[in-house]
Each structure stands twice: as C-alpha cells, then as structure tokens.
Design a protein around this motif. Structure first.
Motif, PDB file in Angstrom:
ATOM      1  N   ARG A 184      -3.423  -2.071  -0.456  1.00 37.93           N
ATOM      2  CA  ARG A 184      -2.955  -3.258  -0.021  1.00 37.93           C
ATOM      3  C   ARG A 184      -3.742  -4.316  -0.486  1.00 37.93           C
ATOM      4  NH1 ARG A 184      -2.861  -1.318   6.497  1.00 37.93           N
ATOM      5  NH2 ARG A 184      -1.012   0.078   6.709  1.00 37.93           N
TER       6      ARG A 184
ATOM      7  N   SER B 241      -1.037 -11.384  -2.480  1.00 31.12           N
ATOM      8  CA  SER B 241       0.347 -11.459  -2.342  1.00 31.12           C
ATOM      9  C   SER B 241       0.957 -12.986  -2.464  1.00 31.12           C
ATOM     10  CB  SER B 241       1.027 -10.955  -1.268  1.00 31.12           C
ATOM     11  OG  SER B 241       0.617  -9.688  -0.965  1.00 31.12           O
TER      12      SER B 241
ATOM     13  N   ALA C 144       3.947  -2.572   1.437  1.00 31.50           N
ATOM     14  CA  ALA C 144       3.187  -1.295   2.126  1.00 31.50           C
ATOM     15  C   ALA C 144       3.769  -0.851   3.301  1.00 31.50           C
ATOM     16  CB  ALA C 144       1.771  -1.844   2.543  1.00 31.50           C
TER      17      ALA C 144
ATOM     18  N   ARG D 270       2.173   5.886   4.043  1.00 32.79           N
ATOM     19  CA  ARG D 270       1.397   5.474   2.709  1.00 32.79           C
ATOM     20  C   ARG D 270       2.012   5.933   1.694  1.00 32.79           C
ATOM     21  NH1 ARG D 270      -3.040   9.166   2.923  1.00 32.79           N
ATOM     22  NH2 ARG D 270      -3.974   8.322   0.882  1.00 32.79           N
TER      23      ARG D 270
ATOM     24  N   GLU E 140      -1.772   5.830  -2.801  1.00 34.36           N
ATOM     25  CA  GLU E 140      -2.228   4.801  -2.205  1.00 34.36           C
ATOM     26  C   GLU E 140      -3.502   5.211  -1.287  1.00 34.36           C
ATOM     27  OE1 GLU E 140      -1.093   1.634   1.517  1.00 34.36           O
ATOM     28  OE2 GLU E 140       0.376   3.043   0.759  1.00 34.36           O
TER      29      GLU E 140
ATOM     30  N   TYR F 104      -7.476   3.197   4.272  1.00 35.10           N
ATOM     31  CA  TYR F 104      -8.054   2.142   4.871  1.00 35.10           C
ATOM     32  C   TYR F 104      -9.043   2.383   5.974  1.00 35.10           C
ATOM     33  CZ  TYR F 104      -4.182   0.494   1.705  1.00 35.10           C
ATOM     34  OH  TYR F 104      -3.247   0.369   0.902  1.00 35.10           O
TER      35      TYR F 104
ATOM     36  N   VAL G 209       2.695  -4.767   8.543  1.00 33.34           N
ATOM     37  CA  VAL G 209       2.252  -5.042   7.294  1.00 33.34           C
ATOM     38  C   VAL G 209       3.632  -5.315   6.513  1.00 33.34           C
ATOM     39  CG1 VAL G 209       1.107  -4.414   5.129  1.00 33.34           C
ATOM     40  CG2 VAL G 209       0.103  -3.784   7.395  1.00 33.34           C
TER      41      VAL G 209
ATOM     42  N   GLY H 201       1.892  -8.519   1.965  1.00 36.93           N
ATOM     43  CA  GLY H 201       2.323  -6.994   2.146  1.00 36.93           C
ATOM     44  C   GLY H 201       2.442  -6.059   0.955  1.00 36.93           C
ATOM     45  N   TRP H 202       2.008  -6.504  -0.152  1.00 38.70           N
ATOM     46  CA  TRP H 202       2.098  -5.797  -1.443  1.00 38.70           C
ATOM     47  C   TRP H 202       1.020  -4.698  -1.519  1.00 38.70           C
ATOM     48  CZ3 TRP H 202       6.497  -5.475  -4.356  1.00 38.70           C
ATOM     49  CH2 TRP H 202       7.208  -6.704  -4.247  1.00 38.70           C
ATOM     50  N   ILE H 203       1.268  -3.508  -2.202  1.00 40.30           N
ATOM     51  CA  ILE H 203       0.163  -2.555  -2.684  1.00 40.30           C
ATOM     52  C   ILE H 203       0.341  -2.727  -4.096  1.00 40.30           C
ATOM     53  CG2 ILE H 203       0.223  -0.961  -0.636  1.00 40.30           C
ATOM     54  CD1 ILE H 203       1.906   0.785  -2.190  1.00 40.30           C
TER      55      ILE H 203
ATOM     56  N   THR I  38      -9.097  -3.551   4.221  1.00 40.87           N
ATOM     57  CA  THR I  38      -8.822  -3.979   2.917  1.00 40.87           C
ATOM     58  C   THR I  38      -9.780  -5.255   2.632  1.00 40.87           C
ATOM     59  OG1 THR I  38      -6.612  -3.354   3.388  1.00 40.87           O
ATOM     60  CG2 THR I  38      -6.786  -4.763   1.378  1.00 40.87           C
TER      61      THR I  38
ATOM     62  N   ASN J 139     -10.994  -0.323  -0.004  1.00 40.85           N
ATOM     63  CA  ASN J 139     -10.540   0.231   1.091  1.00 40.85           C
ATOM     64  C   ASN J 139     -11.360   0.035   2.188  1.00 40.85           C
ATOM     65  OD1 ASN J 139     -12.193   2.067   0.204  1.00 40.85           O
ATOM     66  ND2 ASN J 139     -10.729   3.525   0.682  1.00 40.85           N
TER      67      ASN J 139
END
Length: 355
Positions: free
Chosen positions: A78, A83, A220, A227, A231, A234, A247, A255-257, A311, A329
C-alpha cells in the motif's frame, strides 16, 4: 507543446546508467537491515532509477508477520498518500485535453459535479475550485481527528461526500489557508470520473500507468483476505488495525498498491504524460512546500510520503532526474522523515549516481 526532459530548469540531465558495485550493494544492505532493526520494521522494498529505467531494486526483511517470506522487488505495498501525485497528474492531463480548467468550480450550478451532492450548499463550498483541491486550500476537511475519510466506513464515495458537505463545515474560506486534505483528493477522483466517463482505477491504469510501462498497480483491498498476489502484510501494534479501514474508498488519495520499481517508473517519466508547462504548474509551490500533488523545495526536488496503519512510503524525483521509492510494511512515530533520510543515505553510497 513538445514533450522533453524537464526538471524545473532545462539543463541537461547527467548520465545515470550504473548499477551499484558489489561492495556498494553490500553497504546498502547493511544500512537497510540496520534501519529495520533499529526501528522495529519488518520489511522494506527500494528502487532507484531514471528515464523509465530501474537501475537498482531490492527487498530487505520480510513481507509477512512470521518472518518466512523475504521481501523481493516484486512485492507490492500500500503506498498510501503517494497516490496523490498520480491523481494530480491525471488532473493535469485532463487540463491539457481541455476537459478541465484549474479555476473550474467543483460543486453547484455550472460546476464540474453540478448538484450531485446537494442543491443548497454554502457559498464557501460553491467557491471551491479544482486548484483549491489540488493545493489543499479548500478551506476544510483536514487530515486530523475529524478527517472524513476515516469515518462512516460503510459509505461509498458519493454517500461520504454528501454527508461530509452536510455535516462538516469549512473552517476557512477557499484559497486562504493550507490544510492537507485527503477528502479533497477523494473529490478529485470523482471529478476525474465525471469528465473522463471512466471509473477512477480504469482511468489511471489506461491513461497514466500504461504509458509508463506499469502493469501491476491496483487499488488495494480492505481486508487481509483481499490481499493481492505478492502484496506485503501490514504489521501494526494494534492487531488488525491495517485491515479495518475502507482503503478501497481511499482510491484517489491513498488507495494504490505498487512495487517500488513501479513508482520509479512513474516519477521518472512525467514528460511522457505532461508537457513542460503542466509539469512546471504541478511542481510550483503554492502553500508552504506543497505544490499540486507534490512536496517541493528550491533545489528543486519533488517528493511525496505516505502513511497508514502498517504502511510507510516515499517517492522522490530529484533535480538531477534521479528517482527513487521506499516502501515499508510498518509505521512508527517519526518514521516518515527517517525513511526519507534512509533513501538519501543508501543512494549516496553509489558514487556513479552523484547524489
């Protein structure tokens, strides 16, 4: 306008095409592992590069809670508020296409979003522009204990925006006060959906990330069961704290991974996405050290950090065009500044990079 390399001034970038020597890579590992031990963080993924090329990427520590799954460059994390530069870039792309203007009103008659969130909004809300949202000067909804993005977890975007406008008043007039606002970037996600007629994730994937050769970034999931493959897990002091947030709803503000390499590819290829004028606009400080989706300084370096339970992240674009990202993480007090210093320290080990 012709697209070409741009870093604030138009001076030529120095050569950057050298992977670390073995001794340098060992020094980086020693620094990274010492940092993880000192701060009690489980895992770290890093990448350095320029012009769309990742010159060095590596993982240290572990991606899981049990210390069995070593972090690799393929692990996604994450990225939290990292983002925001991605969303800001999409907004500036829409400006270039004539779909938006920075002084467009966001709410109310003749605005981008119209009356979708109420027909009797206060004048101060009706005065909010796209640029106010980009620069965190909308007058309200700061990232504090009342941050609406961490309330009403069951609400979807539209429900939350309508609720917030009805129940949380601005504390300043638009344009008068800087206050970092996740909510503002949530609204920008809805603006992008309105003008492009695409869901936010689809828009970013197709029109931003694909142009940078990025294929693995996703929004995410909320729970541990959601998950994505590769990924990280966390780790939080409070059990489950990383998996009790909405999320998915954070998409356009946090919100991105991504892998660390993904972020280097994005940050180092802005000229593929925007013309020089747009990049200059996006990276010119408006309030304190914040521009439009990026923190900036006089060097000029551009960067953004990210933080959520479990994160800690950072993405940097230096004045020399060298870019990097660090993803962890775990989160501890003061870890953002410590991660920033760590990335400079490790990058400085490689003499050929000239940091």
């Amino acid at each position: 306008m012709k697209r070409r390399a741009f870093v604030g001034s138009l001076a030529a970038w120095p050569v950057f095409a050298a992977t670390p020597e073995k001794s340098e890579a060992k020094s980086i590992r020693d620094i990274a592992e010492g940092f993880l031990h000192e701060h009690g963080i489980q895992g770290l993924s890093i990448a350095y590069g320029r012009d769309g090329t990742v010159e060095f990427e590596h993982g240290y520590g572990f991606a899981d809670t049990d210390g069995k799954e070593a972090v690799t460059p393929e692990h996604r994390f994450r990225i939290a508020s990292v983002s925001k530069p991605i969303t800001a870039t999409a907004v500036m792309m829409s400006v270039e296409k004539g779909q938006l203007k920075l002084d467009d009103k966001v709410f109310g008659p003749q605005s981008v979003l119209g009356d979708a969130y109420g027909s009797k909004l206060p004048e101060s809300v009706l005065a909010i522009t796209i640029d106010h949202l980009l620069t965190h000067t909308s007058g309200g909804w700061a990232n504090d204990k009342n941050d609406p993005m961490f309330k009403n977890a069951a609400m979807k975007h539209d429900e939350l925006i309508a609720w917030t406008l009805a129940n949380q008043k601005q504390t300043h007039k638009p344009g008068e006060h800087y206050a970092y606002s996740n909510f503002g970037y949530c609204v920008l996600g809805r603006v992008l959906e309105k003008v492009t007629k695409l869901p936010y994730e689809t828009l970013i994937t197709q029109q931003v990330l694909s142009k940078c050769g990025i294929t693995n970034m996703k929004i995410a999931g909320n729970t541990s069961a959601e998950r994505q493959p590769k990924e990280a897990m966390y780790l939080t002091e409070k059990t489950g704290a990383a998996y009790s947030m909405n999320v998915v709803r954070m998409d356009s503000h946090g919100g991105w991974i991504a892998t660390a390499g993904d972020l280097v590819r994005f940050a180092s290829q802005l000229p593929k996405l925007l013309n020089e004028e747009s990049i200059r606009t996006m990276t010119t400080a408006m309030s304190a050290s914040y521009a439009r989706g990026w923190n900036v300084n006089k060097v000029p370096n551009w960067w953004h950090g990210g933080s959520l339970p479990g994160t800690s992240t950072i993405m940097v674009h230096t004045a020399k065009g060298v870019c990097w990202a660090g993803l962890m993480n775990g989160r501890k007090e003061g870890i953002g500044l410590a991660l920033d210093k760590l990335m400079w320290q490790m990058g400085g080990v490689v003499k050929a990079w000239g940091l």
